[in-house]
Design an enzyme around this catalytic site. Structure first.
Site, PDB file in Angstrom:
ATOM      1  N   HIS A  13       0.908  -5.175   4.191  1.00  0.00           N
ATOM      2  CA  HIS A  13       0.024  -5.877   4.897  1.00  0.00           C
ATOM      3  C   HIS A  13      -0.035  -7.446   4.665  1.00  0.00           C
ATOM      4  CE1 HIS A  13      -1.753  -2.051   5.934  1.00  0.00           C
ATOM      5  NE2 HIS A  13      -2.062  -1.806   4.711  1.00  0.00           N
TER       6      HIS A  13
ATOM      7  N   GLU B 143       0.741  -1.194  -0.027  1.00  0.00           N
ATOM      8  CA  GLU B 143      -0.021  -0.118   0.125  1.00  0.00           C
ATOM      9  C   GLU B 143       0.900   1.148   0.087  1.00  0.00           C
ATOM     10  OE1 GLU B 143      -3.335   2.383   2.761  1.00  0.00           O
ATOM     11  OE2 GLU B 143      -2.303   0.282   3.651  1.00  0.00           O
TER      12      GLU B 143
ATOM     13  N   ASP C 100      -5.643  -1.907  -3.323  1.00  0.00           N
ATOM     14  CA  ASP C 100      -4.915  -1.267  -4.400  1.00  0.00           C
ATOM     15  C   ASP C 100      -4.483  -2.324  -5.503  1.00  0.00           C
ATOM     16  OD1 ASP C 100      -4.801   0.905  -2.938  1.00  0.00           O
ATOM     17  OD2 ASP C 100      -3.206   0.665  -2.082  1.00  0.00           O
TER      18      ASP C 100
ATOM     19  N   TYR D 299      -9.439  -5.452   2.546  1.00  0.00           N
ATOM     20  CA  TYR D 299      -9.002  -4.135   3.053  1.00  0.00           C
ATOM     21  C   TYR D 299      -7.512  -4.064   2.269  1.00  0.00           C
ATOM     22  CZ  TYR D 299      -6.261  -0.729   5.707  1.00  0.00           C
ATOM     23  OH  TYR D 299      -5.277   0.377   5.848  1.00  0.00           O
TER      24      TYR D 299
ATOM     25  N   HIS E  84       3.796   0.740   2.723  1.00  0.00           N
ATOM     26  CA  HIS E  84       3.274  -0.197   3.812  1.00  0.00           C
ATOM     27  C   HIS E  84       2.961  -1.664   3.199  1.00  0.00           C
ATOM     28  CE1 HIS E  84       3.049   3.350   5.955  1.00  0.00           C
ATOM     29  NE2 HIS E  84       1.946   3.209   6.329  1.00  0.00           N
TER      30      HIS E  84
END
Length: 292
Positions: A60, A50, A102, A98, A58
């Site tokens: 995840h 992200e 992207d 979530y 970031h």
């Protein structure tokens, strides 16, 4: 790297990791996690990147294991000097949606649509919070449903009860009766005799004179009021900062045979002439003894 913590313990087959501001490569992180978690029988692994608003990246990760781990080392998931935020994934579908928003995500394995149901105790607590109508009823319901919590955490439960049901301020009741608050006669007479109805400071706002002169003016007005009304020196006189101030009778200008001085005048003309009332003249601007 975080220091070892005796309180850290991860016992969940569904884990959500976030590596903030990580400069490593996504595929390298994916491979690291896969090898690290293989002993726990990985069911699904997804790692996504992200781009944050500050321009940093970031990462995840959603982990689904077939075997529940017992991890006590908080640095277990550290990778190339990057320490992640670690938390159980209570709703795997929401987490996957979530981290893949992207579109840059790498996955492996079969995804499980997993969701942790609320504990029954949470539902009981919710019922108490929603149905209690007073602080007393709230605490009684907790005592009935959760006696251990009531016995060991009563102080915190009373705090939450006061938040849910704020105590109403009690109406003030004076310990004194109306007769107690009435001014006694001797004090009332003393006040009327020795205290003015207007302060010296208030008087000087209207009449620009010195403090001593203002005090003298107020004393003179009090004495004059008593004299005009035929009152004794111990009888209260009404004074006001903006009352009409009587001028003192002029001296020789009134009558040619008028005697001036501090004694009473013997002229019939001056004795029959009423005091002249002026809205602009104060004792401080007129002679206290007449004209010489």
């Amino acid at each position: 790297m975080p220091s070892a913590s005796k309180n850290f313990r991860l016992q969940s087959k569904y884990v959500f990791l976030t590596y903030p501001k990580c400069s490593s490569q996504r595929d390298d992180l994916f491979q690291f996690l896969w090898e690290k978690l293989t002993p726990f029988l990985i069911f699904f692994l997804g790692v996504a990147s992200e781009l944050h608003q500050d321009g940093t990246t970031h990462y995840h990760a959603l982990i689904q294991l077939d075997k529940k781990p017992c991890i006590r080392d908080p640095s277990f998931f550290d990778f190339e000097g990057n320490h992640p935020n670690i938390q159980p994934a209570r709703n795997s579908k929401q987490v996957l949606d979530y981290i893949s928003k992207d579109g840059d995500i790498k996955t492996r394995g079969d995804f499980r649509d997993h969701k942790v149901s609320p504990r029954k105790s949470d539902a009981r607590w919710r019922t108490i919070i929603q149905t209690a109508t007073s602080k007393e009823e709230y605490l009684d319901m907790i005592k009935e449903e959760f006696p251990h919590e009531w016995a060991t955490k009563l102080q915190w439960l009373e705090y939450s009860a006061n938040k849910l049901f704020p105590p109403q301020p009690e109406q003030y009741v004076s310990p004194f009766t109306e007769s107690d608050l009435r001014c006694h006669e001797d004090l009332h007479n003393w006040r009327e005799t020795h205290l003015y109805h207007v302060s010296i400071d208030a008087y000087t706002f209207i009449h620009p004179v010195s403090y001593d002169q203002a005090q003298s003016d107020l004393e003179w007005m009090a004495d004059l009021t008593r004299m005009r009304e035929g009152l004794g020196s111990d009888t209260p006189a009404s004074t006001s900062a903006d009352q009409l101030v009587p001028e003192r009778p002029p001296g020789l200008e009134v009558s040619g045979d008028t005697t001036t001085g501090t004694g009473p005048s013997t002229s019939p003309t001056t004795m029959n002439t009423p005091p002249i009332i002026s809205s602009t003249t104060s004792p401080s601007s007129s002679s206290h003894c007449g004209s010489n």
